[in-house]
Design a protein around this motif. Sequence first.
Motif, PDB file in Angstrom:
ATOM      1  N   GLN A  85      -6.430 -13.129  10.755  1.00 57.73           N
ATOM      2  CA  GLN A  85      -6.442 -12.173   9.654  1.00 57.73           C
ATOM      3  C   GLN A  85      -7.492 -11.101   9.864  1.00 57.73           C
ATOM      4  OE1 GLN A  85      -6.877 -15.611   7.802  1.00 57.73           O
ATOM      5  NE2 GLN A  85      -5.455 -15.338   6.104  1.00 57.73           N
ATOM      6  N   ASP A  86      -7.291 -10.009   9.178  1.00 57.34           N
ATOM      7  CA  ASP A  86      -8.345  -9.032   9.054  1.00 57.34           C
ATOM      8  C   ASP A  86      -9.251  -9.575   7.943  1.00 57.34           C
ATOM      9  OD1 ASP A  86      -9.796  -6.844   7.955  1.00 57.34           O
ATOM     10  OD2 ASP A  86      -8.477  -5.507   9.091  1.00 57.34           O
ATOM     11  N   ALA A  87     -10.475 -10.005   8.321  1.00 59.05           N
ATOM     12  CA  ALA A  87     -11.334 -10.740   7.378  1.00 59.05           C
ATOM     13  C   ALA A  87     -11.668  -9.912   6.141  1.00 59.05           C
ATOM     14  CB  ALA A  87     -12.610 -11.177   8.079  1.00 59.05           C
ATOM     15  N   GLU A  88     -11.860  -8.608   6.330  1.00 57.77           N
ATOM     16  CA  GLU A  88     -12.225  -7.751   5.190  1.00 57.77           C
ATOM     17  C   GLU A  88     -11.075  -7.713   4.178  1.00 57.77           C
ATOM     18  OE1 GLU A  88     -12.908  -3.112   4.024  1.00 57.77           O
ATOM     19  OE2 GLU A  88     -12.305  -3.598   6.052  1.00 57.77           O
ATOM     20  N   ILE A  89      -9.862  -7.584   4.693  1.00 64.16           N
ATOM     21  CA  ILE A  89      -8.703  -7.499   3.801  1.00 64.16           C
ATOM     22  C   ILE A  89      -8.465  -8.840   3.112  1.00 64.16           C
ATOM     23  CG2 ILE A  89      -6.200  -7.153   3.727  1.00 64.16           C
ATOM     24  CD1 ILE A  89      -6.559  -5.098   5.915  1.00 64.16           C
ATOM     25  N   PRO A 335       0.075  -2.401   9.929  1.00 63.93           N
ATOM     26  CA  PRO A 335      -1.284  -2.877   9.624  1.00 63.93           C
ATOM     27  C   PRO A 335      -1.712  -2.517   8.201  1.00 63.93           C
ATOM     28  CG  PRO A 335      -1.208  -1.877  11.796  1.00 63.93           C
ATOM     29  CD  PRO A 335       0.129  -1.608  11.161  1.00 63.93           C
ATOM     30  N   LEU A 336      -2.054  -3.566   7.442  1.00 60.12           N
ATOM     31  CA  LEU A 336      -2.436  -3.356   6.036  1.00 60.12           C
ATOM     32  C   LEU A 336      -3.890  -2.914   5.957  1.00 60.12           C
ATOM     33  CD1 LEU A 336      -1.740  -3.715   2.975  1.00 60.12           C
ATOM     34  CD2 LEU A 336      -2.611  -6.053   3.184  1.00 60.12           C
ATOM     35  N   ARG A 337      -4.148  -1.960   5.090  1.00 64.44           N
ATOM     36  CA  ARG A 337      -5.531  -1.545   4.799  1.00 64.44           C
ATOM     37  C   ARG A 337      -5.782  -1.782   3.313  1.00 64.44           C
ATOM     38  NH1 ARG A 337      -5.089   4.342   7.718  1.00 64.44           N
ATOM     39  NH2 ARG A 337      -5.171   3.610   9.869  1.00 64.44           N
ATOM     40  N   THR A 338      -7.051  -1.881   2.937  1.00 65.17           N
ATOM     41  CA  THR A 338      -7.330  -2.165   1.520  1.00 65.17           C
ATOM     42  C   THR A 338      -6.875  -1.019   0.616  1.00 65.17           C
ATOM     43  OG1 THR A 338      -9.578  -1.399   1.876  1.00 65.17           O
ATOM     44  CG2 THR A 338      -9.250  -3.782   1.849  1.00 65.17           C
ATOM     45  N   ASP A 339      -6.754   0.206   1.175  1.00 63.75           N
ATOM     46  CA  ASP A 339      -6.260   1.301   0.323  1.00 63.75           C
ATOM     47  C   ASP A 339      -4.762   1.557   0.552  1.00 63.75           C
ATOM     48  OD1 ASP A 339      -6.175   2.510   2.788  1.00 63.75           O
ATOM     49  OD2 ASP A 339      -7.455   4.218   2.268  1.00 63.75           O
ATOM     50  N   CYS A 340      -4.135   0.708   1.364  1.00 64.92           N
ATOM     51  CA  CYS A 340      -2.686   0.769   1.650  1.00 64.92           C
ATOM     52  C   CYS A 340      -2.255   2.028   2.403  1.00 64.92           C
ATOM     53  CB  CYS A 340      -1.844   0.614   0.384  1.00 64.92           C
ATOM     54  SG  CYS A 340      -2.074  -0.975  -0.398  1.00 64.92           S
ATOM     55  N   SER A 341      -3.202   2.798   2.920  1.00 65.49           N
ATOM     56  CA  SER A 341      -2.820   3.974   3.711  1.00 65.49           C
ATOM     57  C   SER A 341      -2.394   3.523   5.108  1.00 65.49           C
ATOM     58  CB  SER A 341      -4.003   4.942   3.825  1.00 65.49           C
ATOM     59  OG  SER A 341      -5.029   4.346   4.602  1.00 65.49           O
ATOM     60  N   THR A 342      -1.791   4.439   5.863  1.00 58.97           N
ATOM     61  CA  THR A 342      -1.423   4.144   7.253  1.00 58.97           C
ATOM     62  C   THR A 342      -1.936   5.289   8.133  1.00 58.97           C
ATOM     63  OG1 THR A 342       0.648   5.372   7.235  1.00 58.97           O
ATOM     64  CG2 THR A 342       0.742   3.083   6.453  1.00 58.97           C
TER      65      THR A 342
END
Length: 494
Positions: A85-89, A335-342
């Motif tokens: 996992q991406d630990a931050e997410i 790839p998921l980001r916490t702000d959902c941007s790509t």
Amino acid sequence: METTSFTYKTGPCSDVLIIGGGLAGMYSALAAAESGAAVRILCKSKTGGSGNSVVAMSVHRFAPDAPGLREDYRRRFLASGAGQQDAEIAAFFVDHAAAAMERLRGLGLPLEYRTLSENGGEYPYLACCSPKQGRILTKAVREKLNEYPNITVEDGVTVCDILTENGRAQGVLALCGGEMRVYPAKTLILCCGGAGNVYAATSNTHDVTGDGYAMAARCGLPLRGMEFVQFYPYRIYSPKRADIFPDLFDHGAVLRNEKGERFMDCAKYPMKELENRDVVARAEFAEKEVRLDLSGCDKAYLERECPNIARMARDNPDKPLLIRPVAHFFMGGVPLRTDCSTDVAGLYACGEVTGGLHGANRLAGSALTETVVFGAIAGKNAAEYAAADADTPETAAAAGRVLSTYPELGTDPLRDLRDDLRETMQKDASVIRTKEGMEQALGEIDKIKAALCERRPASLAKWNELRNMLLTAEGVTRAALERKESLGAHCRAD
Ligand SMILES: Cc1cc2nc3c(=O)[nH]c(=O)nc-3n(C[C@H](O)[C@H](O)[C@H](O)COP(=O)(O)OP(=O)(O)OC[C@H]3O[C@@H](n4cnc5c(N)ncnc54)[C@H](O)[C@@H]3O)c2cc1C
């Protein structure tokens, strides 16, 4: 491939255009509409009545901010992902899940808090009031959409390609019946779910065909973790199809092989039928036949929580309830980001189409929570991006480029190619994988791709779906071949 010139109509411009009418799509629409954006949902099937959100068993897992509980959830969530996992997410998700569930409940939907017995512990989750069926929630959320005059829903519209110019999303090219349409938009949210239908045996609804992964890949986005596909071991496929809620095994149901042996009852499987999904799936894969035995089951529980299975057993007293592992959930994706941007400006993504949150395997009950946590974020951020953007979307050049790759139409239904692909993936790239099998699968995928270029499809929609399935299948198989060790849901036998 021969090129052709299709004509298209241009639809109205949206601030936020949402691709997919599952829970992630509807929830992001609510958030974007609350921020004042002009929102449009385009759904290949029926918004609120399609996608895996509808057939889900309605377990929304979360952890309240109580001593030990959140830490325990974080630990179990990370353990399930096996370090991928991406630990931050993952931390962000665990910390935001409880508040998101409370907001969801605050919408006045038919939900209640319950506890799940698992591995000897009791864990909180939010669920639809009995019976536990996702469609109760999706129907209620769909009705909520009607309260917002700034949300337009267009069903029966298949988005085929994302249109970009200079690294920025400008809109989409879509099919509505036989008609091509361009929908310009200031921002897009990609939430068209996973890809279970690239496998012959799946628990997914028919519309879940990897369109989101393929569209993202075609506009240059990398995909992560595509080798991690979860196979659900509790699917009845005969005499009818139905998914079993694992709780049933806590209430007396057991699995037996064709000899009547309870093959999960041995030292290797201390949790018996309630071992992790991938462990049960592999054990089933090794058996010739797997049957569900309800003879020792708590009948009141069965009637109350699984009325469809109780009915199936009653209506077919002489037929065994046969079980097999089925493609269920894709942990990989955009790839998921916490702000959902790509990486494409103005393009957001949330829900099962994204990858990185669950790592190598998904902890049961966290996908629906994911749609709500990140759906809200995607909707709000897309609306803010659109509000700050004064540019008019430019779609003509991108639409022309994309359309030049579409085939001449003919009469070929392409059914044989689709069936070949699904059987190939089932045989060579499913529960247990080998180098030899996956190389064969890639060879077969290449042949099907070549055949698709030669054929004249009867329907652009079918052609589009098949090219998406091929791209997704190839992505899964290449990633699985690359990963030589077994990890989470990915199992190498060599
Ligand atoms: C049988 C089953 C039971 C499950 N139970 C649970 C559970 O209890 N708890 C849990 O956490 N998770 C569960 N899951 C997983 C969970 O249901 C899904 O991960 C989640 O619902 C995905 O939501 P989504 O909105 O991202 O995608 P979906 O709900 O799959 O929606 C995708 C939407 O996109 C549309 N679409 C697809 N392609 C296009 C296109 N090209 N153009 C326009 N629209 C398109 C589809 O028609 C659909 O409306 C379950 C899954 C299954 C299959």
